[in-house]
Design an enzyme around this catalytic site. Structure first.
Site, mmCIF file in Angstrom:
data_model
loop_
_atom_site.group_PDB
_atom_site.id
_atom_site.type_symbol
_atom_site.label_atom_id
_atom_site.label_comp_id
_atom_site.label_asym_id
_atom_site.label_seq_id
_atom_site.Cartn_x
_atom_site.Cartn_y
_atom_site.Cartn_z
ATOM 1 N N ASP A 89 0.854 -1.191 0.000
ATOM 2 C CA ASP A 89 0.000 0.000 0.000
ATOM 3 C C ASP A 89 0.892 1.244 0.000
ATOM 4 O O ASP A 89 1.902 1.310 0.715
ATOM 5 C CB ASP A 89 -0.908 0.001 1.239
ATOM 6 C CG ASP A 89 -2.065 0.982 1.100
ATOM 7 O OD1 ASP A 89 -3.219 0.518 1.047
ATOM 8 O OD2 ASP A 89 -1.802 2.207 1.036
ATOM 9 N N ILE A 90 0.506 2.238 -0.789
ATOM 10 C CA ILE A 90 1.318 3.446 -0.935
ATOM 11 C C ILE A 90 1.275 4.311 0.335
ATOM 12 O O ILE A 90 2.176 5.132 0.553
ATOM 13 C CB ILE A 90 0.844 4.254 -2.176
ATOM 14 C CG1 ILE A 90 1.935 5.166 -2.684
ATOM 15 C CG2 ILE A 90 -0.431 5.028 -1.890
ATOM 16 C CD1 ILE A 90 1.637 5.804 -4.025
ATOM 17 N N ASN B 21 -12.822 -2.913 2.745
ATOM 18 C CA ASN B 21 -13.735 -1.780 2.806
ATOM 19 C C ASN B 21 -14.717 -1.865 1.643
ATOM 20 O O ASN B 21 -14.313 -2.066 0.491
ATOM 21 C CB ASN B 21 -12.957 -0.456 2.743
ATOM 22 C CG ASN B 21 -12.149 -0.205 4.002
ATOM 23 O OD1 ASN B 21 -12.589 -0.536 5.103
ATOM 24 N ND2 ASN B 21 -10.963 0.369 3.859
ATOM 25 N N GLN C 210 -14.232 3.115 1.239
ATOM 26 C CA GLN C 210 -13.650 2.511 0.030
ATOM 27 C C GLN C 210 -13.334 3.603 -0.979
ATOM 28 O O GLN C 210 -14.214 4.388 -1.349
ATOM 29 C CB GLN C 210 -14.624 1.487 -0.586
ATOM 30 C CG GLN C 210 -14.045 0.782 -1.808
ATOM 31 C CD GLN C 210 -15.010 -0.245 -2.425
ATOM 32 O OE1 GLN C 210 -16.154 -0.393 -1.979
ATOM 33 N NE2 GLN C 210 -14.537 -0.940 -3.435
ATOM 34 N N HIS D 51 -10.555 -5.306 -2.806
ATOM 35 C CA HIS D 51 -9.183 -5.556 -2.354
ATOM 36 C C HIS D 51 -9.190 -5.859 -0.867
ATOM 37 O O HIS D 51 -9.999 -5.307 -0.114
ATOM 38 C CB HIS D 51 -8.266 -4.361 -2.656
ATOM 39 C CG HIS D 51 -8.805 -3.041 -2.205
ATOM 40 N ND1 HIS D 51 -9.767 -2.357 -2.910
ATOM 41 C CD2 HIS D 51 -8.535 -2.289 -1.110
ATOM 42 C CE1 HIS D 51 -10.064 -1.243 -2.267
ATOM 43 N NE2 HIS D 51 -9.335 -1.178 -1.167
ATOM 44 N N HIS E 2 -7.076 -5.531 2.481
ATOM 45 C CA HIS E 2 -5.926 -4.933 3.165
ATOM 46 C C HIS E 2 -5.326 -5.992 4.076
ATOM 47 O O HIS E 2 -6.049 -6.645 4.842
ATOM 48 C CB HIS E 2 -6.374 -3.766 4.053
ATOM 49 C CG HIS E 2 -6.911 -2.591 3.301
ATOM 50 N ND1 HIS E 2 -6.151 -1.480 3.004
ATOM 51 C CD2 HIS E 2 -8.143 -2.350 2.786
ATOM 52 C CE1 HIS E 2 -6.898 -0.600 2.350
ATOM 53 N NE2 HIS E 2 -8.105 -1.102 2.205
#
Ligand code: 5GP
Ligand code: ZN
Length: 112
Positions: A29-30, A85, A92, A98, A100
């Site tokens: 994750d960025i 989410n 979201q 996706h 997490h």
């Protein structure tokens, strides 16, 4: 398809991939919300779990079932948290289902 995560899957855009197979992709994750924070996506586009048929959901089940095999690669030894989410209330922001994967530290539990 104007979907960020589909572009990662199709290699139209680069991202920091840590695992890939024929079914799914896991990348960093960025904006990590834990010491280690990955995103796991299946290689078909669905915005919501509700858009998946029972047959489609096998892809997600297969991806989840793979996680224990990736314990060392992802650093899951101490435990991990999975979050999906769905929709606005959950926050979201990317319309491609996706998961997490949060790990690498002790976590509290204080949902708003
Ligand atoms: P959501 O808020 O939809 O549950 O999660 C979307 C996640 O995607 C967020 O945690 C956000 O940090 C991550 N994200 C957004 N843009 C990018 C990007 O360009 N690259 C990566 N690796 N993650 C992103
Ligand atoms: Zn997509």
């Amino acid at each position: 398809m104007d979907c960020l995560f589909c572009k990662f899957i199709n290699k139209e855009l680069k991202t920091d991939i840590v695992y890939e197979d024929e079914n799914m992709l896991i990348f960093k994750d960025i904006a990590p919300q834990a010491k280690r924070h990955y995103l796991m996506v299946v290689k078909s586009h669905f915005k919501y779990l509700a858009d998946m048929t029972e047959n489609d959901s096998i892809m997600l089940a297969r991806a989840l079932k793979k996680l224990p095999e990736l314990t060392e690669l992802l650093g899951l030894e101490g435990g991990y948290r999975l979050v999906i989410n769905q929709g606005d209330d959950a926050g979201q922001t990317v319309p491609h289902v996706h998961v997490h994967i949060l790990c690498g530290q002790k976590m509290g539990w204080t949902p708003a």
